[in-house]
Enzyme design. Structure first.
Site, PDB file in Angstrom:
ATOM      1  N   LYS A 159      42.804  27.466  41.138  1.00  8.11           N
ATOM      2  CA  LYS A 159      42.446  28.060  42.441  1.00  8.11           C
ATOM      3  C   LYS A 159      41.422  28.945  42.536  1.00  8.11           C
ATOM      4  O   LYS A 159      41.649  30.115  42.069  1.00  8.11           O
ATOM      5  CB  LYS A 159      44.029  28.720  42.704  1.00  8.11           C
TER       6      LYS A 159
ATOM      7  N   GLU B 205      44.070  39.705  33.724  1.00 10.74           N
ATOM      8  CA  GLU B 205      42.724  40.496  33.526  1.00 10.74           C
ATOM      9  C   GLU B 205      42.606  41.131  34.979  1.00 10.74           C
ATOM     10  O   GLU B 205      42.098  40.649  35.854  1.00 10.74           O
ATOM     11  CB  GLU B 205      41.644  39.572  33.020  1.00 10.74           C
TER      12      GLU B 205
ATOM     13  N   CYS C  61      33.771  43.426  36.349  1.00 15.04           N
ATOM     14  CA  CYS C  61      34.830  44.456  35.993  1.00 15.04           C
ATOM     15  C   CYS C  61      34.415  45.505  34.808  1.00 15.04           C
ATOM     16  O   CYS C  61      35.291  46.204  34.683  1.00 15.04           O
ATOM     17  CB  CYS C  61      36.210  43.626  35.745  1.00 15.04           C
TER      18      CYS C  61
ATOM     19  N   GLU D 290      36.497  52.295  41.172  1.00 17.63           N
ATOM     20  CA  GLU D 290      35.422  51.289  41.005  1.00 17.63           C
ATOM     21  C   GLU D 290      34.672  50.982  42.017  1.00 17.63           C
ATOM     22  O   GLU D 290      35.208  50.441  43.080  1.00 17.63           O
ATOM     23  CB  GLU D 290      36.187  50.002  40.288  1.00 17.63           C
TER      24      GLU D 290
END
Length: 481
Positions: free
Chosen positions: A177, A252, A286, A384
């Site tokens: 997906k 993650e 990330c 972030e």
């Protein structure tokens, strides 16, 4: 660079390309706002069909030898290299990544397929010394079952192969997906899986509504493993949803990576390292350096050299071979970057270079930006950013560096620049991060474990640990008398 024409792409379930009867989702190039393709807006029904297919295919696939499964993966690896340019072009058009980086990602993504093709041959069981003479004690390794791989938009090839590579090598069947913002790379990878000859149902691709597809995945007890890369917020939702069936999870999640430059560092090397980390994929990774802490003795020199290097970066459409910085993924991403910069400036930080969005092109661009004199009160040091903005804070000591670096709920990646081995070792031992680059701004590789501590996730991808997540240990006690 040749043109990839806008077209209607389909999803693949049980070896058939389907979905042309469904509503379509547009895939938009953030560099110019143009639609580069459409994919079917699938939901629960399509996900259920894919699960049916994967469940049916799991038994025969899991009974193949590791060498037979490796043969399919090696074919896929070679096909990815053969189609490197096409994959790179699709990636750049759908999510804006500079074409140079896209080519690098294809090679990186293919390396996971190659690595796990071999690693699947090294899933070893155990024979354990017995405590009584009439028994033999063994541990067998078995594939966990049907795996759902849910991936983000920013690395549309590598995030998939890092998940399906070990899953397939271990004997699992998979449902892929991809993100709705960059699904076209996954479609091409699915085509290559079919060309490699994977049996029907072993690999399936479903595009469309994330919430509806995830709902089907989470309520079906035939899906035994979820492997997800994305935000911590969504990761927490998946943890809660998985509880009823105790599904296995690899997560993650978000990061907020600190980069520490001590006063004995090679400043030129540190600048090179932070450039590689911070501005890759326009800061939309990330593990990119989000909080830069520089000791006072080299602070001014570092800021000056870093800003000079950032000013050399060329911003533009990723299809331009000379482009270094592509667009942000969408307007929401641009708004967040603007908010972070404005907040920092309003609270006393100074923009050394950059600091503004670029609107003339019709795309979603922001200048490579270096901000100095930031502190922890600023939003940019707490959230972030996911953009090409580098905030630099002056620090006094190693102890302050550790305290500030660990002052976050995240624990994915960190970076340290120092020439002193003892000093670096002691400092890194105190950092609560799953990945640390020591004098290295680009630590990722197929053969090493990738993952985070705290709210940055559960489990590791890559390396030998990456395949462990897709097998179960079955203890067998054999009575011999």
């Amino acid at each position: 660079m040749s043109e990839v024409k806008t077209q209607q792409y389909l999803m693949s379930i049980n070896g058939e390309w389907v979905g042309d009867e469904l509503d379509s989702l547009n895939v938009v190039n953030p560099a110019n706002g143009e639609t580069v393709g459409t994919v079917p807006n699938g939901g629960e029904e399509e996900a259920n069909r894919a699960i049916d297919a994967a469940h049916e295919a799991f038994g025969p696939w899991s009974r193949l030898t590791a060498y037979e499964r490796a043969g399919y993966l090696k074919k896929l690896h070679q096909l990815m290299l053969d189609h490197e340019e096409e994959l790179a072009q699709i990636m750049t058009l759908e999510m804006g990544k500079p074409i140079k980086e896209s080519r690098g990602e294809v090679k990186y993504a293919a390396s996971f397929i190659e690595w796990f093709a071999e690693e699947g041959k090294r899933i070893y069981g155990e024979t354990i010394p017995t405590h009584v003479s009439g028994k033999r004690l063994q541990v067998w390794k078995k594939p966990v079952g049907v795996v759902a791989a849910i991936t983000p938009w920013n690395f549309p090839a590598a995030m998939l192969t890092r998940k399906i590579g070990p899953a397939l090598a271990a004997g699992c069947s998979v449902l892929m997906k991809p993100s709705g913002e960059s699904p076209l790379t996954a479609v091409k990878l699915m085509e290559l899986c079919e060309e490699a000859g994977f049996p029907k149902g072993v690999v399936n691709l479903v595009t469309g509504s994330s919430s509806k597809i995830a709902k089907a995945i989470m309520v079906d007890d035939r899906v035994r493993k979820i492997t997800f890369t994305g935000s911590t917020e969504v990761g927490k939702i998946l943890i809660r949803q998985s509880a009823d069936q105790v599904k296995r999870l690899s997560l993650e999640l978000g990061g907020h990576a600190p980069l520490i430059v001590l006063d004995d560092a090679n400043v030129d090397l540190a600048v090179k390292g932070v450039m590689a980390s911070k501005f890759r994929n326009s800061g939309q990774t990330c593990i990119c350096a989000n909080r830069i802490y520089v000791q006072a003795g080299v602070y001014d020199e570092f800021v000056e050299k870093f800003a000079e290097a950032a000013e050399q970066l060329k911003v533009g459409n990723g299809t331009d071979e000379s482009c270094d910085i592509g667009p942000l993924i969408n307007q929401a991403g641009l708004d967040k970057v603007n908010r972070h910069v404005e907040d920092a400036v309003n609270k006393g930080a100074s923009v050394v270079t950059g600091g503004k969005e670029l609107t003339d092109s019709g795309g979603v661009f922001f200048q490579p930006t270096v901000i100095k004199d930031v502190d922890r009160s600023m939003v940019i040091m707490q959230e972030e950013t996911f953009g090409p903005v580098a905030p630099v804070q002056k620090i006094a000591s190693d102890e302050e560096a550790v305290k500030l670096a660990n002052d976050t709920t995240y624990g994915l990646a960190a970076y340290v620049f120092t020439e002193n081995v003892a000093r670096g070792t002691k400092l890194i031992e105190q950092l609560n991060f799953g990945i640390v680059g020591w004098n290295d701004g680009a630590p990722s590789a197929a053969q090493v474990p990738f993952g985070g501590m705290k709210e940055s996730g559960v489990g590791r991808e890559g390396g030998h640990e990456g395949i462990d997540a897709f097998v179960e240990s079955q203890y067998v006690a054999i009575g011999m008398d």
